[in-house]
Design an enzyme around this catalytic site. Structure first.
Site, short mmCIF file in Angstrom:
data_model
loop_
_atom_site.label_atom_id
_atom_site.label_comp_id
_atom_site.label_asym_id
_atom_site.label_seq_id
_atom_site.Cartn_x
_atom_site.Cartn_y
_atom_site.Cartn_z
N VAL A 1 70.38 60.15 65.70
CA VAL A 1 69.98 58.83 65.20
C VAL A 1 70.31 57.74 66.22
O VAL A 1 69.51 56.86 66.51
CB VAL A 1 70.71 58.53 63.86
CG1 VAL A 1 70.37 57.14 63.37
CG2 VAL A 1 70.32 59.57 62.82
N VAL B 1 84.26 51.79 66.70
CA VAL B 1 84.80 51.11 65.52
C VAL B 1 83.86 49.99 65.09
O VAL B 1 83.50 49.13 65.88
CB VAL B 1 86.20 50.52 65.79
CG1 VAL B 1 86.74 49.83 64.54
CG2 VAL B 1 87.16 51.59 66.28
N GLY C 1 80.74 49.77 64.42
CA GLY C 1 79.37 49.75 64.94
C GLY C 1 79.08 48.62 65.89
O GLY C 1 79.70 48.50 66.95
N ASP D 1 87.45 59.18 58.50
CA ASP D 1 86.71 58.34 59.43
C ASP D 1 87.44 57.01 59.67
O ASP D 1 87.65 56.59 60.80
CB ASP D 1 85.30 58.08 58.86
CG ASP D 1 84.52 57.07 59.66
OD1 ASP D 1 83.95 57.45 60.70
OD2 ASP D 1 84.50 55.88 59.27
N LYS E 1 89.50 55.22 63.13
CA LYS E 1 89.25 53.84 63.57
C LYS E 1 90.54 53.01 63.51
O LYS E 1 90.80 52.19 64.39
CB LYS E 1 88.16 53.21 62.70
CG LYS E 1 86.79 53.88 62.93
CD LYS E 1 85.78 53.51 61.84
CE LYS E 1 84.41 54.11 62.12
NZ LYS E 1 83.50 53.97 60.95
#
Lengths: 427, 427
Positions: B13, B131, B133, B200, B204
């Site tokens: 993606v 982290v 996006g 997740d 981060k």
């Protein structure tokens, strides 16, 4: 470990915080910069005046001695204003010193000349503190988002006006009363015109626009309206429509690829992220093609926050002196046109005092239609002598809207055009 | 103009968006980087699979050929996971290629080893996309705020869990139903455990903590609780108290100067800036000594936003290849201890099902007092069999609180400890 000598021009609210932090955080700053940062000289107007926490031996009246001192590696400029800051910075750059400044007015007017001098001498010119104080916004724009296409930057970048507008919103206060309160609390200066007439925000808008669109933008390119004409009635109508009035600095690309850059009060929806930015806080809302919508929020002014931004830059330029390399230079390759305000498109809210009799709406609607300004909603309040029409338009260009307003003023059924306000944050 | 050759590992993606943008924005990227950025090779699992917008000639099954190709200057890694990403990145760095990656799991576990390899080869390792996006947060922490002392970082850094918690808040949905909805809409994966159990967010949190405090922090240092035990009843109580439940990644300095780093659901006031971060949006709230409170808000995931962050880094590392210099290396000089969760202090909200009879509050209060946990407010709802006590504590350390909860469970008048939630964003 290497030592870099730092000279500072100015020791006011910001300068004295910088001096304090350079001394108090010496060891951390050295570890982060890779060199000791030694503050060796501070130029002030009156070097005999004692200043808390600043050794008297560092003070001098002779600013030129700092920018010409071959021992000094880095110069911080926090005098502000064009003169003598401009000549001092140019001399420092010419003499091979990297410069960190918070001087938005100077950068917005003479940025190109300063950048050229930095480039010629292969030194850094950094100025994160010039816009939105401690909030990292210039580095994100010129570094983090450099791989993206910014579409729009919309900021609340002046704390004084945001404080005044917040009080008007909270208490229904009149502009003059909110201004007096802001002055009493130190949020506005005794001569508040640079803030309330939008000059400060306009300089920041020019800097933001230049970085966002990789094109040269100066303060003269910025269309500017202040907040002094905003009334308690405007705020009340905004509230009733679930909106809030903010002084916005907007830089956006027009569909034709020109840069529209402007500062003016505008209505935004209370659900817009900028609506919750209250009191003297600042925030910058950025829209980019790939990244989408972002917002950067924090304290826009004050001694310590501004000092934080300057010290961040100081560590960056010191790292370059130690490790080689240099920060981004002026990026103006895109060379875009500046859009005239007449061509700028947005929505408008117009309040009209009208006679409450049959046919009024028809006459008013006819004026809008004759200028191709499309109406989204009309609301009538009051009756008899105090009837008011509140018209929200679809997106229209400014010149058509101005022509509409001119004709409305001449319309017999319209007693008065009470206010014309832009509506932003929707397309 | 110089040309830098770019190789990419992965074309999912994010990778396919990067490939598309590198081609579509070629000329802008070249002007900004000072060099043409030519995508010459992309390693994928199946190089025979056609991919929209990616020339088939660029695809290869052989990732090693990219990291060993002496013609390639820059490598983008978007495979994710530890293996084979780690060895590929290490080889690329060893071979003198700067690397841009979005690999949070790898950085949180093996950051030190990667940094050491980059340092040895004098090349860049950039990872803004790892982290939050597209939101610029790592560059602000490691560059803009490098002259300040960060006190606390508190972020909503996982879009899946924020989406689920937003739906639970909006609709009163049960966790399982909100998760199903998120899965149906593609906001959660079919195996959602990495998100909902906080793995997740924990990776981060480790990255944020390391950068904020100039100390080494790995995923193993992060205390972690997910959101799968949050009930509709918890959300309802939060709402009644004008709070909202968020999964927070928190990194803060304890009064003793250790780093507390943790991921867990917590209640925050609806007036806190993080409370308005809804759906799959991310935001990071930062408090620093001089800069004060800041917030960075935007899209935390998705192909295009992540690609934006990676291309920003790519331009930065390309500029270094062209102009010399190098970005910040690992900064771990502070070498701080990691605080144990037992020593972490915060406020708590505890819901107890109790018998509705005289003396209950006294018994319950006695348990709190015996562990020196101070109660701020108690509220009783319901009556008879369904009586509930809602206790809000003052700031307490986790070990005292745990001991309190253990004793409450053994108290005859307490039928059940329905939930124990931290309250953050107040001191």
């Amino acid at each position: 470990m290497k030592t870099l000598k730092v000279g500072m021009l100015g020791a006011g609210v910001v300068g004295s915080q910088i001096a304090r932090l350079l001394i108090a955080n010496k060891s951390d700053l050295a570890s982060r910069a890779g060199a000791n940062l030694e503050l060796v000289s501070i130029a002030v107007k009156d070097s005999k005046l004692k200043r808390d926490g600043i050794p008297a031996a560092l003070l001098t009246n002779d600013a030129k001695s700092i920018v010409n001192d071959p021992q000094i590696d880095l110069v911080i400029e926090v005098i502000g204003g064009i003169d003598p800051a401009k000549e001092l910075i140019l001399t420092a750059l010419k003499n091979g010193k990297s410069v960190v400044t918070a001087n938005k007015a100077l950068l917005a007017k003479h940025g190109a000349e300063l950048y050229a001098a930095a480039d010629k001498a292969n030194v850094d010119l950094y100025y994160e503190a010039a816009v939105a104080g401690a909030i990292p916004i210039l580095r994100p724009l010129r570094e983090s988002l450099v791989g993206d296409h910014v579409i729009r930057v919309m900021g609340i970048v002046n704390g004084t006006t945001n404080y005044i507008l917040t009080k008007m919103d909270e208490n229904g206060a009149a502009f003059a009363d909110a201004l007096k309160e802001a002055q009493a609390l130190g949020f506005a200066e005794s001569d508040p015109s640079a803030d309330i007439e939008g000059f400060d925000a306009a300089a920041k808008a020019a800097i933001l626009a230049g970085l966002a669109f990789h094109s040269r933008v100066t303060d003269n390119d910025v269309y500017r309206e202040g907040i002094s004409k905003i009334t308690a009635a405007d705020v009340k109508v905004a509230k009733a429509m679930e909106m809030v009035i903010k002084l916005l600095a907007i830089a956006e690309l027009t569909p034709e690829g020109a840069v529209s850059v402007r500062v003016h009060p505008a209505l935004i929806s209370r659900t817009h992220p900028l609506a919750s930015v209250r009191d003297s806080f600042n925030a910058v809302f950025v829209e980019a093609e790939s990244a989408g919508q972002m917002m950067f929020y924090g304290k826009g002014a004050g001694g310590a926050p501004t000092a934080s931004a300057i010290l961040g830059d100081l560590v960056a330029v010191a790292r370059h002196k130690v490790n080689g390399g240099i920060g981004p230079k002026e990026s103006d390759y895109a060379d875009l046109k500046i859009a005239q305000i007449g061509q700028t498109k947005t929505r408008y809210l117009i309040r009209l005092n009208v006679a409450d009799k049959p046919g009024v709406l028809e006459s008013v609607a006819h004026v809008f239609a004759s200028h191709q300004v499309s109406i989204q909603t009309v609301r009538q309040t009051g009756a008899g002598d105090k009837a008011e029409l509140i018209v929200m338009t679809h997106s229209s260009n400014e010149s058509s809207l101005s022509a509409t307003v001119k004709d409305l003023k001449n319309l017999p059924v319209v007693t008065d055009v009470a206010s014309v306000l832009r509506v932003e944050g929707v397309n």
